[in-house]
Design a protein around this motif. Structure first.
Motif, PDB file in Angstrom:
ATOM      1  N   VAL A   3      -3.790   4.214-132.793  1.00  0.00           N
ATOM      2  CA  VAL A   3      -3.288   4.666-131.500  1.00  0.00           C
ATOM      3  C   VAL A   3      -1.999   3.916-131.225  1.00  0.00           C
ATOM      4  CG1 VAL A   3      -3.765   4.869-129.037  1.00  0.00           C
ATOM      5  CG2 VAL A   3      -5.625   5.110-130.679  1.00  0.00           C
ATOM      6  N   ASN A   4      -0.961   4.659-130.896  1.00  0.00           N
ATOM      7  CA  ASN A   4       0.326   4.074-130.552  1.00  0.00           C
ATOM      8  C   ASN A   4       0.516   4.162-129.044  1.00  0.00           C
ATOM      9  OD1 ASN A   4       1.365   3.564-133.278  1.00  0.00           O
ATOM     10  ND2 ASN A   4       1.237   5.781-133.465  1.00  0.00           N
ATOM     11  N   PHE A   5       0.954   3.072-128.426  1.00  0.00           N
ATOM     12  CA  PHE A   5       1.164   3.034-126.985  1.00  0.00           C
ATOM     13  C   PHE A   5       2.655   3.041-126.699  1.00  0.00           C
ATOM     14  CE2 PHE A   5      -3.041   1.377-127.669  1.00  0.00           C
ATOM     15  CZ  PHE A   5      -3.764   2.029-126.692  1.00  0.00           C
ATOM     16  N   ARG A   6       3.029   3.837-125.699  1.00  0.00           N
ATOM     17  CA  ARG A   6       4.437   3.962-125.321  1.00  0.00           C
ATOM     18  C   ARG A   6       4.515   4.342-123.845  1.00  0.00           C
ATOM     19  NH1 ARG A   6       5.080   9.231-124.389  1.00  0.00           N
ATOM     20  NH2 ARG A   6       4.027  10.775-125.693  1.00  0.00           N
ATOM     21  N   ALA A  49       9.246  -1.534-111.628  1.00  0.00           N
ATOM     22  CA  ALA A  49       8.169  -2.435-112.046  1.00  0.00           C
ATOM     23  C   ALA A  49       6.830  -1.706-112.108  1.00  0.00           C
ATOM     24  CB  ALA A  49       8.072  -3.617-111.084  1.00  0.00           C
ATOM     25  N   ASN A  50       6.858  -0.393-112.214  1.00  0.00           N
ATOM     26  CA  ASN A  50       5.663   0.442-112.193  1.00  0.00           C
ATOM     27  C   ASN A  50       5.746   1.382-113.391  1.00  0.00           C
ATOM     28  OD1 ASN A  50       3.492   2.058-111.510  1.00  0.00           O
ATOM     29  ND2 ASN A  50       4.113   2.302-109.387  1.00  0.00           N
ATOM     30  N   LEU A  51       4.864   1.203-114.350  1.00  0.00           N
ATOM     31  CA  LEU A  51       4.971   1.906-115.627  1.00  0.00           C
ATOM     32  C   LEU A  51       3.674   2.626-115.965  1.00  0.00           C
ATOM     33  CD1 LEU A  51       6.675   2.276-118.281  1.00  0.00           C
ATOM     34  CD2 LEU A  51       5.591   0.166-119.083  1.00  0.00           C
ATOM     35  N   LEU A  52       3.788   3.875-116.344  1.00  0.00           N
ATOM     36  CA  LEU A  52       2.663   4.636-116.881  1.00  0.00           C
ATOM     37  C   LEU A  52       2.777   4.580-118.398  1.00  0.00           C
ATOM     38  CD1 LEU A  52       0.242   6.525-116.328  1.00  0.00           C
ATOM     39  CD2 LEU A  52       1.868   8.437-116.408  1.00  0.00           C
ATOM     40  N   VAL A  53       1.693   4.190-119.054  1.00  0.00           N
ATOM     41  CA  VAL A  53       1.676   4.043-120.509  1.00  0.00           C
ATOM     42  C   VAL A  53       0.650   5.003-121.083  1.00  0.00           C
ATOM     43  CG1 VAL A  53       1.225   2.433-122.422  1.00  0.00           C
ATOM     44  CG2 VAL A  53       2.366   1.622-120.344  1.00  0.00           C
ATOM     45  N   VAL A  54       0.997   5.671-122.164  1.00  0.00           N
ATOM     46  CA  VAL A  54       0.050   6.546-122.847  1.00  0.00           C
ATOM     47  C   VAL A  54      -0.216   6.026-124.250  1.00  0.00           C
ATOM     48  CG1 VAL A  54       0.574   8.634-121.519  1.00  0.00           C
ATOM     49  CG2 VAL A  54       1.883   8.135-123.595  1.00  0.00           C
ATOM     50  N   GLY A  55      -1.429   6.277-124.710  1.00  0.00           N
ATOM     51  CA  GLY A  55      -1.811   6.015-126.086  1.00  0.00           C
ATOM     52  C   GLY A  55      -1.890   7.345-126.798  1.00  0.00           C
ATOM     53  N   THR A  56      -1.275   7.436-127.957  1.00  0.00           N
ATOM     54  CA  THR A  56      -1.246   8.701-128.684  1.00  0.00           C
ATOM     55  C   THR A  56      -1.780   8.544-130.097  1.00  0.00           C
ATOM     56  OG1 THR A  56       1.030   8.324-129.439  1.00  0.00           O
ATOM     57  CG2 THR A  56       0.752   9.553-127.374  1.00  0.00           C
ATOM     58  N   VAL A  57      -2.386   9.612-130.559  1.00  0.00           N
ATOM     59  CA  VAL A  57      -2.734   9.764-131.965  1.00  0.00           C
ATOM     60  C   VAL A  57      -1.941  10.977-132.407  1.00  0.00           C
ATOM     61  CG1 VAL A  57      -4.548  10.291-133.621  1.00  0.00           C
ATOM     62  CG2 VAL A  57      -5.027   8.758-131.704  1.00  0.00           C
ATOM     63  N   ARG A  93     -14.287   7.659-126.844  1.00  0.00           N
ATOM     64  CA  ARG A  93     -14.774   6.379-126.328  1.00  0.00           C
ATOM     65  C   ARG A  93     -15.724   5.745-127.340  1.00  0.00           C
ATOM     66  NH1 ARG A  93     -15.548   9.193-120.643  1.00  0.00           N
ATOM     67  NH2 ARG A  93     -13.345   9.245-120.093  1.00  0.00           N
ATOM     68  N   GLY A  94     -15.737   4.426-127.356  1.00  0.00           N
ATOM     69  CA  GLY A  94     -16.590   3.699-128.293  1.00  0.00           C
ATOM     70  C   GLY A  94     -15.935   3.451-129.643  1.00  0.00           C
ATOM     71  N   GLN A  95     -14.647   3.757-129.761  1.00  0.00           N
ATOM     72  CA  GLN A  95     -13.945   3.570-131.035  1.00  0.00           C
ATOM     73  C   GLN A  95     -12.885   2.474-130.965  1.00  0.00           C
ATOM     74  OE1 GLN A  95     -12.815   7.141-133.114  1.00  0.00           O
ATOM     75  NE2 GLN A  95     -14.318   8.354-131.984  1.00  0.00           N
ATOM     76  N   ARG A  96     -13.016   1.597-129.988  1.00  0.00           N
ATOM     77  CA  ARG A  96     -12.148   0.431-129.809  1.00  0.00           C
ATOM     78  C   ARG A  96     -10.741   0.765-129.318  1.00  0.00           C
ATOM     79  NH1 ARG A  96     -15.710  -3.456-132.437  1.00  0.00           N
ATOM     80  NH2 ARG A  96     -14.485  -5.125-131.535  1.00  0.00           N
ATOM     81  N   ILE A  97     -10.536   1.982-128.875  1.00  0.00           N
ATOM     82  CA  ILE A  97      -9.242   2.356-128.309  1.00  0.00           C
ATOM     83  C   ILE A  97      -9.019   1.601-127.003  1.00  0.00           C
ATOM     84  CG2 ILE A  97      -7.902   4.266-127.327  1.00  0.00           C
ATOM     85  CD1 ILE A  97      -9.339   6.075-129.418  1.00  0.00           C
ATOM     86  N   GLY A  98     -10.060   1.433-126.217  1.00  0.00           N
ATOM     87  CA  GLY A  98      -9.948   0.685-124.967  1.00  0.00           C
ATOM     88  C   GLY A  98      -9.502  -0.747-125.193  1.00  0.00           C
ATOM     89  N   GLU A  99     -10.014  -1.370-126.248  1.00  0.00           N
ATOM     90  CA  GLU A  99      -9.591  -2.733-126.569  1.00  0.00           C
ATOM     91  C   GLU A  99      -8.109  -2.767-126.909  1.00  0.00           C
ATOM     92  OE1 GLU A  99     -12.010  -4.637-129.530  1.00  0.00           O
ATOM     93  OE2 GLU A  99     -13.854  -3.998-128.526  1.00  0.00           O
ATOM     94  N   ALA A 100      -7.655  -1.802-127.685  1.00  0.00           N
ATOM     95  CA  ALA A 100      -6.239  -1.740-128.036  1.00  0.00           C
ATOM     96  C   ALA A 100      -5.391  -1.482-126.791  1.00  0.00           C
ATOM     97  CB  ALA A 100      -6.001  -0.648-129.084  1.00  0.00           C
ATOM     98  N   LEU A 101      -5.888  -0.651-125.887  1.00  0.00           N
ATOM     99  CA  LEU A 101      -5.183  -0.352-124.641  1.00  0.00           C
ATOM    100  C   LEU A 101      -5.013  -1.616-123.810  1.00  0.00           C
ATOM    101  CD1 LEU A 101      -5.858   2.646-122.329  1.00  0.00           C
ATOM    102  CD2 LEU A 101      -5.836   0.357-121.412  1.00  0.00           C
ATOM    103  N   ILE A 102      -6.083  -2.373-123.626  1.00  0.00           N
ATOM    104  CA  ILE A 102      -6.005  -3.604-122.831  1.00  0.00           C
ATOM    105  C   ILE A 102      -5.105  -4.626-123.521  1.00  0.00           C
ATOM    106  CG2 ILE A 102      -7.329  -5.550-121.918  1.00  0.00           C
ATOM    107  CD1 ILE A 102      -7.623  -2.947-120.286  1.00  0.00           C
ATOM    108  N   ALA A 103      -5.159  -4.702-124.845  1.00  0.00           N
ATOM    109  CA  ALA A 103      -4.275  -5.618-125.571  1.00  0.00           C
ATOM    110  C   ALA A 103      -2.813  -5.229-125.352  1.00  0.00           C
ATOM    111  CB  ALA A 103      -4.611  -5.615-127.063  1.00  0.00           C
TER     112      ALA A 103
END
Length: 148
Positions: A3-6, A49-57, A93-103
């Motif tokens: 997952v790439n975050f941008r 100072a307000n950013l919306l971030v998306v995770g993409t596959v 959910r349950g595939q560790r994407i949330g962990e990557a998002l928080i990181a």
């Protein structure tokens, strides 16, 4: 799965709204008209100072969060990162994407000079609470909200 975050673009808003609605609470509170969400996104873009971030596959948005950087005087003038709208697509959910998002959020907060990350979470989200506990967050405060 990588997952790439941008930072989100205006073209991502519909996918983010779908993620917000793909949730036990969101399905009852999110609307179907896109115009208010686009207006809110435009406002966020102007705030700096307000950013919306998306995770993409690939080209598909599968996760999102909003991060706002807040300067303040308390805690020896600590700069905070406020996290909102944390979502991962239900089928992933349950595939560790949330962990990557928080990181990713933590890395952005550190880069912005923040010494504290904070958020609120609905009392009914027991599974999310376990997730945040596991990542080292502490439920140290009580949050209050008032509709205006």
């Amino acid at each position: 799965m990588t997952v790439n975050f941008r930072p989100a673009s205006r073209d991502d808003v519909a996918a983010v709204v779908a993620l917000l609605a793909d949730d036990m609470l969101g399905k009852g509170r999110e609307g179907t008209e896109l115009a208010p969400y686009l207006a809110a996104f435009d406002s966020m873009q102007g705030e700096g100072a307000n950013l919306l971030v998306v995770g993409t596959v690939g080209d598909t948005v599968v996760a999102c969060y909003q991060i706002t950087f807040i300067s303040g005087l308390s805690l020896t003038a600590a700069r905070r990162a406020q996290i909102e709208g944390v979502r991962v697509a239900g089928h992933l959910r349950g595939q560790r994407i949330g962990e990557a998002l928080i990181a990713d959020a933590e890395a952005r907060a550190r880069a912005a000079g923040c010494t504290l990350m904070q958020f609120t979470t609905n009392k009914s989200r027991a599974q999310a609470h376990r997730f945040y506990d596991r990542l080292g967050f502490t439920p140290s405060h009580i949050g209050y909200k008032k509709s205006l």
